[in-house]
Design a protein around this motif. Structure first.
Motif, PDB file in Angstrom:
ATOM      1  N   GLU A  46      29.612   5.344   0.966  1.00 22.81           N
ATOM      2  CA  GLU A  46      30.715   5.484   1.913  1.00 22.81           C
ATOM      3  C   GLU A  46      30.273   5.141   3.326  1.00 22.81           C
ATOM      4  O   GLU A  46      29.136   5.395   3.732  1.00 22.81           O
ATOM      5  CB  GLU A  46      31.290   6.912   1.882  1.00 22.81           C
ATOM      6  CG  GLU A  46      30.359   7.991   2.374  1.00 22.81           C
ATOM      7  CD  GLU A  46      31.052   9.329   2.557  1.00 22.81           C
ATOM      8  OE1 GLU A  46      32.288   9.364   2.696  1.00 22.81           O
ATOM      9  OE2 GLU A  46      30.335  10.351   2.578  1.00 22.81           O
ATOM     10  N   ASN A  59      32.504   3.159  16.063  1.00 24.74           N
ATOM     11  CA  ASN A  59      33.555   3.631  15.158  1.00 24.74           C
ATOM     12  C   ASN A  59      32.939   4.584  14.153  1.00 24.74           C
ATOM     13  O   ASN A  59      31.779   4.387  13.748  1.00 24.74           O
ATOM     14  CB  ASN A  59      34.199   2.441  14.448  1.00 24.74           C
ATOM     15  CG  ASN A  59      35.410   2.840  13.646  1.00 24.74           C
ATOM     16  OD1 ASN A  59      35.313   3.190  12.487  1.00 24.74           O
ATOM     17  ND2 ASN A  59      36.564   2.806  14.290  1.00 24.74           N
ATOM     18  N   TYR A  60      33.711   5.593  13.738  1.00 26.19           N
ATOM     19  CA  TYR A  60      33.174   6.615  12.847  1.00 26.19           C
ATOM     20  C   TYR A  60      34.147   6.949  11.719  1.00 26.19           C
ATOM     21  O   TYR A  60      35.368   6.884  11.890  1.00 26.19           O
ATOM     22  CB  TYR A  60      32.894   7.900  13.632  1.00 26.19           C
ATOM     23  CG  TYR A  60      31.908   7.735  14.743  1.00 26.19           C
ATOM     24  CD1 TYR A  60      32.318   7.404  16.030  1.00 26.19           C
ATOM     25  CD2 TYR A  60      30.544   7.887  14.506  1.00 26.19           C
ATOM     26  CE1 TYR A  60      31.409   7.226  17.055  1.00 26.19           C
ATOM     27  CE2 TYR A  60      29.618   7.717  15.525  1.00 26.19           C
ATOM     28  CZ  TYR A  60      30.061   7.391  16.798  1.00 26.19           C
ATOM     29  OH  TYR A  60      29.144   7.220  17.813  1.00 26.19           O
ATOM     30  N   ALA A  61      33.583   7.353  10.608  1.00 29.06           N
ATOM     31  CA  ALA A  61      34.405   7.929   9.548  1.00 29.06           C
ATOM     32  C   ALA A  61      34.934   9.268  10.027  1.00 29.06           C
ATOM     33  O   ALA A  61      34.268   9.975  10.801  1.00 29.06           O
ATOM     34  CB  ALA A  61      33.564   8.112   8.281  1.00 29.06           C
ATOM     35  N   ASP A  62      36.113   9.635   9.563  1.00 30.43           N
ATOM     36  CA  ASP A  62      36.714  10.896   9.993  1.00 30.43           C
ATOM     37  C   ASP A  62      35.812  12.087   9.663  1.00 30.43           C
ATOM     38  O   ASP A  62      35.792  13.074  10.400  1.00 30.43           O
ATOM     39  CB  ASP A  62      38.076  11.080   9.320  1.00 30.43           C
ATOM     40  CG  ASP A  62      39.129  10.143   9.884  1.00 30.43           C
ATOM     41  OD1 ASP A  62      40.162   9.957   9.213  1.00 30.43           O
ATOM     42  OD2 ASP A  62      38.922   9.588  10.990  1.00 30.43           O
ATOM     43  N   SER A  63      35.082  11.992   8.581  1.00 32.30           N
ATOM     44  CA  SER A  63      34.255  13.111   8.124  1.00 32.30           C
ATOM     45  C   SER A  63      33.086  13.424   9.063  1.00 32.30           C
ATOM     46  O   SER A  63      32.523  14.516   9.001  1.00 32.30           O
ATOM     47  CB  SER A  63      33.717  12.830   6.721  1.00 32.30           C
ATOM     48  OG  SER A  63      32.951  11.633   6.706  1.00 32.30           O
ATOM     49  N   LYS A  65      33.185  12.274  12.563  1.00 32.61           N
ATOM     50  CA  LYS A  65      33.627  12.112  13.947  1.00 32.61           C
ATOM     51  C   LYS A  65      33.440  13.413  14.717  1.00 32.61           C
ATOM     52  O   LYS A  65      33.798  14.487  14.240  1.00 32.61           O
ATOM     53  CB  LYS A  65      35.094  11.683  13.956  1.00 32.61           C
ATOM     54  CG  LYS A  65      35.566  11.039  15.241  1.00 32.61           C
ATOM     55  CD  LYS A  65      36.959  10.461  15.072  1.00 32.61           C
ATOM     56  CE  LYS A  65      36.972   9.301  14.102  1.00 32.61           C
ATOM     57  NZ  LYS A  65      38.315   8.677  13.978  1.00 32.61           N
ATOM     58  N   GLY A  66      32.833  13.298  15.898  1.00 34.53           N
ATOM     59  CA  GLY A  66      32.582  14.468  16.720  1.00 34.53           C
ATOM     60  C   GLY A  66      31.250  15.140  16.446  1.00 34.53           C
ATOM     61  O   GLY A  66      30.812  15.990  17.219  1.00 34.53           O
TER      62      GLY A  66
END
Length: 122
Positions: A46, A59-63, A65-66
């Motif tokens: 993934e 850019n980041y995967a939502d899982s 991010k942050g």
């Protein structure tokens, strides 16, 4: 031909941090978009994060991010993944990848490293 070597993986407790590094050789590093992906046992690889050739776009995967931050040092031909607030579900083999500038958008890369294991204990 670009060679990629990841380092920095290991065992960490939940809530801890790790910084992965990926050293590139054999190409003009600053021309490549770079990315990180991961794969857990029994799961497909993934996407985790990407950075464009200049470092001005990320850019980041939502899982992640942050919690995760991707960065690069073109002078050192190295891309980094700072991982904070790690969770057991972040346990995986993490792979570094390089590709043409468009790879930043397509997430399709031409070169891959061998991976580094990250294990997060609960």
């Amino acid at each position: 031909q670009v060679q990629l070597v990841e380092s920095g993986g290991g065992l960490v407790q939940a809530g801890g941090s790790l910084r992965l590094s990926c050293a590139a050789s054999g190409g003009t590093f600053s021309r490549y978009a770079m990315g990180w992906s991961r794969q857990s046992p029994g799961k497909e690889r993934e996407y985790v994060a990407a950075i464009n050739w200049s470092g001005g776009g990320t850019n980041y995967a939502d899982s992640v991010k942050g919690r995760f931050t991707i960065s690069r040092d073109n002078a050192k031909s190295t891309v980094y993944l700072q991982m904070n607030s790690l969770k057991p579900e972040d346990t995986a083999v993490y792979y570094c990848a390089a590709g043409a500038p468009a790879s930043y958008y397509t997430r399709e890369y031409d070169y891959w490293g061998q991976g580094t294991q990250v294990t997060v204990s609960s």
